[in-house]
Write a protein that holds these residues in place. Sequence first.
Motif, PDB file in Angstrom:
ATOM      1  N   ALA A  53     -18.550 -11.890 -16.187  1.00 25.61           N
ATOM      2  CA  ALA A  53     -17.787 -10.884 -15.448  1.00 25.61           C
ATOM      3  C   ALA A  53     -18.715  -9.775 -14.977  1.00 25.61           C
ATOM      4  N   ASP A  54     -18.442  -9.287 -13.784  1.00 24.46           N
ATOM      5  CA  ASP A  54     -19.254  -8.215 -13.203  1.00 24.46           C
ATOM      6  C   ASP A  54     -18.323  -7.255 -12.477  1.00 24.46           C
ATOM      7  N   SER A  55     -18.322  -5.986 -12.903  1.00 24.85           N
ATOM      8  CA  SER A  55     -17.437  -4.974 -12.308  1.00 24.85           C
ATOM      9  C   SER A  55     -18.238  -3.982 -11.461  1.00 24.85           C
ATOM     10  N   ALA A  56     -17.612  -3.506 -10.390  1.00 26.10           N
ATOM     11  CA  ALA A  56     -18.232  -2.501  -9.533  1.00 26.10           C
ATOM     12  C   ALA A  56     -17.147  -1.767  -8.770  1.00 26.10           C
ATOM     13  N   THR A  57     -17.394  -0.494  -8.476  1.00 31.14           N
ATOM     14  CA  THR A  57     -16.432   0.263  -7.682  1.00 31.14           C
ATOM     15  C   THR A  57     -16.569  -0.120  -6.217  1.00 31.14           C
ATOM     16  N   GLY A  58     -15.469  -0.027  -5.508  1.00 23.15           N
ATOM     17  CA  GLY A  58     -15.463  -0.337  -4.090  1.00 23.15           C
ATOM     18  C   GLY A  58     -14.306   0.368  -3.424  1.00 23.15           C
ATOM     19  N   HIS A  59     -13.967  -0.073  -2.224  1.00 21.81           N
ATOM     20  CA  HIS A  59     -12.873   0.531  -1.462  1.00 21.81           C
ATOM     21  C   HIS A  59     -11.897  -0.557  -1.027  1.00 21.81           C
ATOM     22  N   ALA A  60     -10.629  -0.239  -1.075  1.00 19.88           N
ATOM     23  CA  ALA A  60      -9.581  -1.218  -0.786  1.00 19.88           C
ATOM     24  C   ALA A  60      -9.604  -1.640   0.677  1.00 19.88           C
ATOM     25  N   SER A  61      -9.648  -2.956   0.889  1.00 22.02           N
ATOM     26  CA  SER A  61      -9.490  -3.487   2.237  1.00 22.02           C
ATOM     27  C   SER A  61      -8.018  -3.359   2.637  1.00 22.02           C
ATOM     28  N   GLU A  62      -7.718  -3.723   3.865  1.00 25.58           N
ATOM     29  CA  GLU A  62      -6.331  -3.654   4.328  1.00 25.58           C
ATOM     30  C   GLU A  62      -5.422  -4.552   3.489  1.00 25.58           C
ATOM     31  N   VAL A  63      -5.905  -5.772   3.178  1.00 23.69           N
ATOM     32  CA  VAL A  63      -5.109  -6.718   2.391  1.00 23.69           C
ATOM     33  C   VAL A  63      -4.883  -6.205   0.978  1.00 23.69           C
ATOM     34  N   ILE A  64      -5.954  -5.749   0.318  1.00 25.56           N
ATOM     35  CA  ILE A  64      -5.840  -5.282  -1.066  1.00 25.56           C
ATOM     36  C   ILE A  64      -5.034  -3.991  -1.133  1.00 25.56           C
ATOM     37  N   ALA A  65      -5.197  -3.115  -0.161  1.00 26.31           N
ATOM     38  CA  ALA A  65      -4.423  -1.874  -0.134  1.00 26.31           C
ATOM     39  C   ALA A  65      -2.930  -2.164  -0.058  1.00 26.31           C
ATOM     40  N   GLU A  66      -2.556  -3.151   0.754  1.00 26.70           N
ATOM     41  CA  GLU A  66      -1.138  -3.515   0.869  1.00 26.70           C
ATOM     42  C   GLU A  66      -0.617  -4.077  -0.447  1.00 26.70           C
ATOM     43  N   ARG A  67      -1.408  -4.901  -1.108  1.00 29.19           N
ATOM     44  CA  ARG A  67      -0.971  -5.504  -2.377  1.00 29.19           C
ATOM     45  C   ARG A  67      -0.856  -4.477  -3.491  1.00 29.19           C
ATOM     46  N   LEU A  68      -1.699  -3.450  -3.457  1.00 30.28           N
ATOM     47  CA  LEU A  68      -1.670  -2.419  -4.506  1.00 30.28           C
ATOM     48  C   LEU A  68      -0.825  -1.202  -4.139  1.00 30.28           C
ATOM     49  N   GLY A  69      -0.330  -1.165  -2.914  1.00 33.08           N
ATOM     50  CA  GLY A  69       0.479  -0.027  -2.493  1.00 33.08           C
ATOM     51  C   GLY A  69      -0.319   1.259  -2.382  1.00 33.08           C
ATOM     52  N   ILE A  70      -1.588   1.149  -1.956  1.00 27.29           N
ATOM     53  CA  ILE A  70      -2.442   2.322  -1.792  1.00 27.29           C
ATOM     54  C   ILE A  70      -2.954   2.354  -0.360  1.00 27.29           C
ATOM     55  N   ALA A  71      -3.726   3.387  -0.023  1.00 30.11           N
ATOM     56  CA  ALA A  71      -4.246   3.517   1.335  1.00 30.11           C
ATOM     57  C   ALA A  71      -5.520   2.697   1.510  1.00 30.11           C
ATOM     58  N   VAL A  72      -5.730   2.207   2.722  1.00 30.09           N
ATOM     59  CA  VAL A  72      -6.963   1.500   3.039  1.00 30.09           C
ATOM     60  C   VAL A  72      -8.141   2.440   2.773  1.00 30.09           C
ATOM     61  N   GLY A  73      -9.144   1.948   2.068  1.00 26.61           N
ATOM     62  CA  GLY A  73     -10.312   2.763   1.757  1.00 26.61           C
ATOM     63  C   GLY A  73     -10.237   3.495   0.438  1.00 26.61           C
TER      64      GLY A  73
END
Length: 234
Positions: A91-111
């Motif tokens: 497993a490898d974890s890293a911070t990033g920014h939500a894409s349009e698809v992931i933002a929609e699935r998580l109910g957050i803003a893009v980026g």
Amino acid sequence: MSQAPYLEVAEQIRRRIETGELVAGDRLPGRAELAAQYDTTDAVARRAVQLLITEGLLEASQGAATTVRASAKPERFSRIAGNRSDLPYQADSATGHASEVIAERLGIAVGDPVMRTDYLFMEDRRPAYMAISWEPMALTGTSPIVLPEAGPHRGLGVPARMALIGIIVREAGEVVRARPATPDEGQRLRVNAGSTVLAIETTHKTADGVPVETSDTIVPASRWELSYKLPVEL
């Protein structure tokens, strides 16, 4: 109307497998030799072999010869809400920014910032399946569970980890699709790009329907069949 040339070649190889002329473990010739054998081009031979790999009749690891696949029954891949795989994994974890698809699935803003964790599960020293998980940093960013696979609470699974910071997961919904493997997935799973995989989209939510994590699990269809246990309410 005649078939496309690659379909004709694929049918001839398929017939050789069905009649037992080619058996499990037999190696196919290289593309150039195969093309000469069937009086066609390298491109046609390559496309025919790729079709048979997708059908599960042939298999090819990265950099290895193409062989006739054993007709063993796929292993059972159990899907139970909150369960953890008993296979060893990286497993490898890293911070990033939500894409349009992931933002929609998580109910957050893009980026918006997210914690992304990439998993590779192993069986008999061979990649079994892979997964990618995303969690909103707004929920876990300052907590001791920010890294899913590091620290004192590593490896607990989403519901148990979230409960440690007062977030109660009540729902795990899944959508399953069959699709071709991408080149990156093929390389990581040691299967041919374009071979069929099962893509499992999972999202964990609270009782109020707030998403707290979403993931994609990529499973080679030739090796696994999905098995679900569903709760029954009276």
